[in-house]
Write an enzyme that holds these catalytic residues in place. Structure first.
Site, PDB file in Angstrom:
ATOM      1  N   CYS A 120       0.776  -1.287   0.067  1.00  0.00           N
ATOM      2  CA  CYS A 120       0.040  -0.009   0.088  1.00  0.00           C
ATOM      3  C   CYS A 120       0.831   1.209  -0.005  1.00  0.00           C
ATOM      4  CB  CYS A 120      -0.884  -0.073   1.046  1.00  0.00           C
ATOM      5  SG  CYS A 120       0.028   0.008   2.823  1.00  0.00           S
TER       6      CYS A 120
ATOM      7  N   ASN B 149       2.344   1.199   4.446  1.00  0.00           N
ATOM      8  CA  ASN B 149       2.640  -0.013   5.005  1.00  0.00           C
ATOM      9  C   ASN B 149       2.161   0.026   6.554  1.00  0.00           C
ATOM     10  OD1 ASN B 149       5.412  -2.175   5.518  1.00  0.00           O
ATOM     11  ND2 ASN B 149       3.159  -2.776   5.104  1.00  0.00           N
TER      12      ASN B 149
ATOM     13  N   CYS C 251      -1.444   0.651   7.352  1.00  0.00           N
ATOM     14  CA  CYS C 251      -2.947   0.290   7.284  1.00  0.00           C
ATOM     15  C   CYS C 251      -3.388  -0.980   6.506  1.00  0.00           C
ATOM     16  CB  CYS C 251      -3.788   1.395   7.238  1.00  0.00           C
ATOM     17  SG  CYS C 251      -3.636   2.790   7.897  1.00  0.00           S
ATOM     18  N   ARG C 252      -3.491  -0.763   5.414  1.00  0.00           N
ATOM     19  CA  ARG C 252      -3.835  -1.745   4.481  1.00  0.00           C
ATOM     20  C   ARG C 252      -3.088  -2.950   4.121  1.00  0.00           C
ATOM     21  NH1 ARG C 252      -5.084   2.294  -0.495  1.00  0.00           N
ATOM     22  NH2 ARG C 252      -2.995   3.075   0.688  1.00  0.00           N
ATOM     23  N   SER C 253      -1.684  -2.706   3.653  1.00  0.00           N
ATOM     24  CA  SER C 253      -0.965  -3.900   3.438  1.00  0.00           C
ATOM     25  C   SER C 253      -0.585  -4.695   4.792  1.00  0.00           C
ATOM     26  CB  SER C 253       0.141  -3.554   2.798  1.00  0.00           C
ATOM     27  OG  SER C 253       1.184  -2.580   3.251  1.00  0.00           O
TER      28      SER C 253
ATOM     29  N   ASP D 211      -8.163   3.698   0.955  1.00  0.00           N
ATOM     30  CA  ASP D 211      -7.153   4.194   2.046  1.00  0.00           C
ATOM     31  C   ASP D 211      -7.816   4.705   3.110  1.00  0.00           C
ATOM     32  OD1 ASP D 211      -5.498   5.336   3.502  1.00  0.00           O
ATOM     33  OD2 ASP D 211      -4.557   6.518   1.969  1.00  0.00           O
TER      34      ASP D 211
END
Ligand code: 4NP
Length: 165
Positions: free
Chosen positions: A8, A11, A13-15, A125
């Site tokens: 993301c 690195n 939150c999402r990934s 995001d």
């Protein structure tokens, strides 16, 4: 060994959420010796940091542990290491395409191309939004991880068959 890298922007939150979910699913299937998981960000803002507390708490409620993860930046060498380099959104994809070495066998792709229940193409995001954004990230990530595991299984079966021939 199959190696998967989730990417993301930050690195945090999402990934890392995808990283933690995939690790747990791989462990539950007894495939820890066969599938290696990592995550990275296209930007360096948060290198060395733990995942965002909101991501960690939302994941923990569903039984995923993100506490040991630390942010790092994606690098060109990752394309030589990983079989799957999976972008959370189109901006991440474009940034990965820009560092992917010419002729690389591994090409970056959108993670949600593996989703089966959800039709979205991007993991939004959640950084500047509220708690519901983090829940939605988890819904999308759980779905796409299941689809990714099915794709890995197909790939292994094909390799095994071609090995038999
Ligand atoms: P991520 O979320 O890409 O899912 O880790 C973000 C984290 C940090 C920032 C943006 C998005 N930031 O601007 O610092």
């Amino acid at each position: 060994m199959i190696r998967v890298l989730f990417v993301c922007l930050g690195n945090i939150c999402r990934s890392p959420t995808a990283h933690g979910v995939m690790l747990k699913k791989v462990e539950a299937l007894g495939l820890s010796g066969e599938i290696q998981v990592d995550s990275a960000g296209t930007a360096a803002y948060h290198v060395g940091e733990k995942p965002d507390a909101r991501a960690t708490q939302t994941a923990a409620k569903r039984g995923y542990d993100l506490s040991a993860l630390r942010a790092r930046q994606a690098v060109a060498e990752d394309f030589g290491t990983f079989d799957y380099v999976l972008a959370m959104d189109n901006e991440n994809l474009a940034n990965l395409q820009a560092i992917c070495p010419p002729g690389s066998q591994t090409q970056p792709q959108l993670f949600l191309s593996f989703a089966r229940r959800f039709r979205e193409s991007e993991v939004p995001d959640p950084y500047y939004g509220g708690a519901s954004g983090f829940e939605h990230v988890l819904d999308l990530v759980e779905d796409a991880c299941d689809g990714l595991l099915a794709d890995i299984e197909n790939r292994q079966n094909k390799q095994n068959r071609s090995g038999d021939a």
